[in-house]
Design a protein around this motif. Structure first.
Motif, PDB file in Angstrom:
ATOM      1  N   GLU A  13       0.820  -1.203   0.000  1.00  0.00           N
ATOM      2  CA  GLU A  13       0.000   0.000   0.000  1.00  0.00           C
ATOM      3  C   GLU A  13       0.853   1.251   0.000  1.00  0.00           C
ATOM      4  O   GLU A  13       0.463   2.308  -0.454  1.00  0.00           O
ATOM      5  N   VAL A 456      -2.713   3.036   3.937  1.00  0.00           N
ATOM      6  CA  VAL A 456      -3.840   2.110   3.799  1.00  0.00           C
ATOM      7  C   VAL A 456      -4.850   2.746   2.847  1.00  0.00           C
ATOM      8  O   VAL A 456      -5.328   3.859   3.110  1.00  0.00           O
ATOM      9  N   GLN A 458      -8.359   2.530   0.163  1.00  0.00           N
ATOM     10  CA  GLN A 458      -9.706   1.964   0.110  1.00  0.00           C
ATOM     11  C   GLN A 458      -9.696   0.616  -0.607  1.00  0.00           C
ATOM     12  O   GLN A 458     -10.369  -0.325  -0.202  1.00  0.00           O
ATOM     13  N   ASP A 459      -8.916   0.507  -1.677  1.00  0.00           N
ATOM     14  CA  ASP A 459      -8.804  -0.747  -2.423  1.00  0.00           C
ATOM     15  C   ASP A 459      -7.726  -1.609  -1.779  1.00  0.00           C
ATOM     16  O   ASP A 459      -6.567  -1.189  -1.661  1.00  0.00           O
ATOM     17  N   THR A 460      -8.099  -2.805  -1.368  1.00  0.00           N
ATOM     18  CA  THR A 460      -7.148  -3.686  -0.694  1.00  0.00           C
ATOM     19  C   THR A 460      -6.270  -4.393  -1.716  1.00  0.00           C
ATOM     20  O   THR A 460      -6.639  -4.548  -2.878  1.00  0.00           O
ATOM     21  N   GLN A 519      -9.676  -5.634   4.282  1.00  0.00           N
ATOM     22  CA  GLN A 519      -9.215  -4.309   4.692  1.00  0.00           C
ATOM     23  C   GLN A 519      -8.579  -4.361   6.068  1.00  0.00           C
ATOM     24  O   GLN A 519      -7.570  -3.694   6.334  1.00  0.00           O
ATOM     25  N   THR A 522      -5.049  -5.478   5.761  1.00  0.00           N
ATOM     26  CA  THR A 522      -4.142  -4.424   5.283  1.00  0.00           C
ATOM     27  C   THR A 522      -3.888  -3.376   6.365  1.00  0.00           C
ATOM     28  O   THR A 522      -2.796  -2.798   6.430  1.00  0.00           O
ATOM     29  N   ALA A 539      -9.847   4.361   4.588  1.00  0.00           N
ATOM     30  CA  ALA A 539      -9.429   3.031   5.059  1.00  0.00           C
ATOM     31  C   ALA A 539     -10.556   2.255   5.717  1.00  0.00           C
ATOM     32  O   ALA A 539     -10.499   1.024   5.784  1.00  0.00           O
ATOM     33  N   THR A 540     -11.576   2.937   6.240  1.00  0.00           N
ATOM     34  CA  THR A 540     -12.653   2.243   6.954  1.00  0.00           C
ATOM     35  C   THR A 540     -13.953   2.219   6.162  1.00  0.00           C
ATOM     36  O   THR A 540     -14.995   1.866   6.703  1.00  0.00           O
ATOM     37  N   SER A 542     -14.976   0.215   3.938  1.00  0.00           N
ATOM     38  CA  SER A 542     -15.489  -1.102   3.559  1.00  0.00           C
ATOM     39  C   SER A 542     -15.922  -1.936   4.755  1.00  0.00           C
ATOM     40  O   SER A 542     -16.208  -3.119   4.603  1.00  0.00           O
TER      41      SER A 542
END
Length: 616
Positions: A13, A456, A458-460, A519, A522, A539-540, A542
């Motif tokens: 990331e 970190v 949004q897309d893992t 997520q 990650t 980051a949160t 999802s």
């Protein structure tokens, strides 16, 4: 391929920024791929193989000598036939026939040995060349600016590393040696035919002359189809990769029909060009076989007349029957090898085109080192645009003190993620300066800048490996206790323990983790990294509300003493930020704490109230 794995993404990331707004990844968006310079491309390939040229020359010399032995064989076969013919009217000299037979066997044996070692050397050299080529392309990917990948599909890049390099390797291994062997055989047979009988030699040559003309016409018209074939391979790889990576979105929006239509359109073009190139390539052999058979007839007729007039012996006809085969076969092989070289030229041009792409600035001369990072960050009149004539960030200035939590909010396209990309030096700014602890980031290497942050998104991104390997990725000397503590902090420990092999469970197609669980993994990776500064880009977004609260508590502990940049759309998650930047169209509209911004009843208050009203 594991569904957790996204091809060609950066392996951390920290190293993988999101693309610019509107950054397309269509399979037809790669750079120009026309192969217009066959000689120039082949010169580049020869230059690339320069370090192995001695071994290649040895292999070609072995091929040449082996061919010479095989070419001289029919002359001895003619002598043997004449000895047998003479023995029909008297006694057959078996000792002389045996002597010629042993010499003939020795020549053919030596020819086999030389050919064997030639094949061994070429196979070894070819694999070393293709290995080096794949390595250089892989390293090149890390030196190319991200703007290249914003306009080029991932599948197109992968096709160069796989299909194009395989094409080059197959040609070097098979066609190059075959070309030399065939050329040596052709020249040798030509000399031996004239040495044996010039009338029969001219008969053989004129009967096969048509083969040369057909070969020239076919070669001239087939190159363009090989070029298009390689391009369409890249296009179809890009389309398949995109559809595979986004198969859920395709299904949700009922895009299967459109995806299939696009696939069939590319596939039809690939079929058309591949059919034409392979047909023109494959027709060489039947044409040359026909010419060879025609040559047999011509040699038998002319040879019969010469034998009748006592000009030559029957042994000469036998020798020329073999020479005809050795003469026409190299023509077909030369034509086939030349066609393969055209395909290789098309593949090589795509490979070298990628190798010659503009690279990031060389930073080997940067000796500035930063041992202890406090985390003071400053943006000084920064301007940036993905296109030079269209700025997204305009004259942006900001001072951040070490340990502060900075929240960045605003509508889509405001420049929030772009700001983070510039901070990480994923893109270079047009004007202005960004400093960390008073040091301009452009005076530091990109690697140094990346080491200062954990990130970190949004897309893992998870690769096919154990959960433990995913969490400790690129971080040396991490203990099992630290991994467990990080997972407990983000609330994923119990989920991992419930998996078949716990932390040693391999993430692949058989292990299903939800988007939120991925997520959390990650985020645990970011906790393990424990860099001086932290970037959280949605980051949160999802995870559910309860998990979000748990993660937020863990993040608050993680942020203690660290400079943190948090991009958030859910404004409820950044109430405790030291400073909130409200951005719109690349400008800062408002700054302040949560309470201060609400009291202003401005743009932030409108955003917050609209989310509150939507939630209620």
């Amino acid at each position: 391929m594991s569904k957790n794995k996204v091809p060609n993404e950066r392996h951390d990331e920290k190293m993988r920024p999101p693309g610019p707004p509107g950054g397309g990844f269509g399979p037809n968006m790669g750079p120009g791929q026309k192969a217009n310079n066959f000689k120039g491309t082949m010169k580049k390939l020869v230059a690339f193989c320069k370090s192995y040229m001695l071994f290649i020359l040895i292999a070609l010399l072995l091929a040449f000598v082996g061919s010479a032995f095989n070419v001289y064989g029919p002359h001895l076969l003619s002598d043997m036939t004449d000895l047998i013919q003479e023995g029909l009217t008297a006694s057959i000299d078996l000792s002389a026939i045996q002597r010629v037979g042993f010499i003939l066997a020795a020549l053919y044996g030596l020819g086999f040995i030389f050919s064997y070692f030639q094949g061994y050397i070429m196979a070894t050299v070819t694999q070393k060349i293709t290995k080096r080529m794949r390595t250089e392309l892989s390293e090149k990917m890390n030196r190319i600016p991200l703007k290249y990948f914003d306009k080029t599909s991932i599948g197109n890049v992968l096709s160069r590393i796989t299909n194009d390099i395989d094409t080059i390797g197959q040609t070097l291994n098979n066609s190059l040696g075959q070309l030399v062997t065939s050329a040596a055989t052709f020249v040798g047979v030509l000399i031996m035919m004239f040495y044996t009988n010039w009338v029969m030699a001219l008969t053989a040559i004129f009967s096969t002359l048509i083969g040369f003309m057909l070969m020239t016409v076919i070669m001239k018209n087939s190159q363009k189809y090989f070029v298009q074939q390689q391009k369409q391979l890249g296009d179809i790889n890009g389309h398949i990769e995109e559809m595979y990576a986004g198969h859920q979105i395709v299904k949700v929006y009922n895009g299967e029909k459109e995806a299939k239509e696009k696939f069939h359109a590319i596939n039809d073009r690939l079929y058309d060009n591949a059919w034409k190139s392979q047909f023109l390539s494959g027709i060489m052999m039947p044409i040359m076989q026909f010419i060879g058979n025609f040559g047999y007839v011509a040699v038998c007729i002319v040879g019969g007349l010469l034998v009748t007039n006592d000009v030559i012996s029957i042994g000469t006809i036998v020798a020329f029957m073999v020479y005809i085969r050795l003469f026409t076969q190299p023509l077909a092989q030369i034509a086939q090898a030349a066609t393969n070289l055209q395909s290789t030229a098309a593949a090589s041009e795509r490979v070298f085109e990628f190798m010659e792409e503009e690279e990031l600035e060389d930073e080997t001369n940067k000796s500035l080192k930063v041992k202890h990072v406090k985390g003071d960050v400053a943006f000084k009149n920064v301007s940036f645009g993905y296109l030079d004539d269209k700025l997204i960030i305009k004259d942006f200035s900001l001072d951040v003190k070490a340990g502060q939590k900075i929240a960045i909010v605003g509508p889509t396209g405001a420049g929030k993620t772009t700001l983070v990309n510039l901070l990480m030096r994923f893109y270079e700014i047009n004007r202005g300066e960004i400093t960390i602890d008073g040091l301009p980031t452009h005076q530091l290497t990109r690697e140094q800048v990346h080491q200062m942050f954990c990130m970190v998104l949004q897309d893992t991104w998870l690769f096919e490996g154990t959960i433990r390997e995913n969490i400790i990725y690129s971080k040396p000397n991490v203990t099992n206790e630290e991994v467990v503590a990080a997972c407990k902090a983000v609330g994923i420990h119990h989920t991992i323990q419930a998996l078949p092999n716990g932390y040693d469970t391999v993430l692949n197609d058989k292990v299903n983790l939800s988007v939120g669980q991925k997520q959390l993994v990650t985020i645990a990776r970011a906790l393990i990294e424990n860099a001086p500064m932290l970037i959280l880009d949605e980051a949160t977004s999802s995870v559910d509300t309860r998990t979000e609260v748990q993660i937020q508590q863990a993040m608050d502990q993680l942020m203690v003493g660290k400079t943190s940049f948090v991009i958030a759309h859910r404004l409820s998650t950044i109430k405790n930020a030291d400073l909130i930047l409200v951005m719109k169209d690349g400008d800062i509209l408002e700054t302040g704490s949560h309470e201060e911004l609400l009291a202003k009843h401005g743009f932030y208050a409108d955003l917050y109230n609209s989310q509150f009203e939507s939630a209620s």
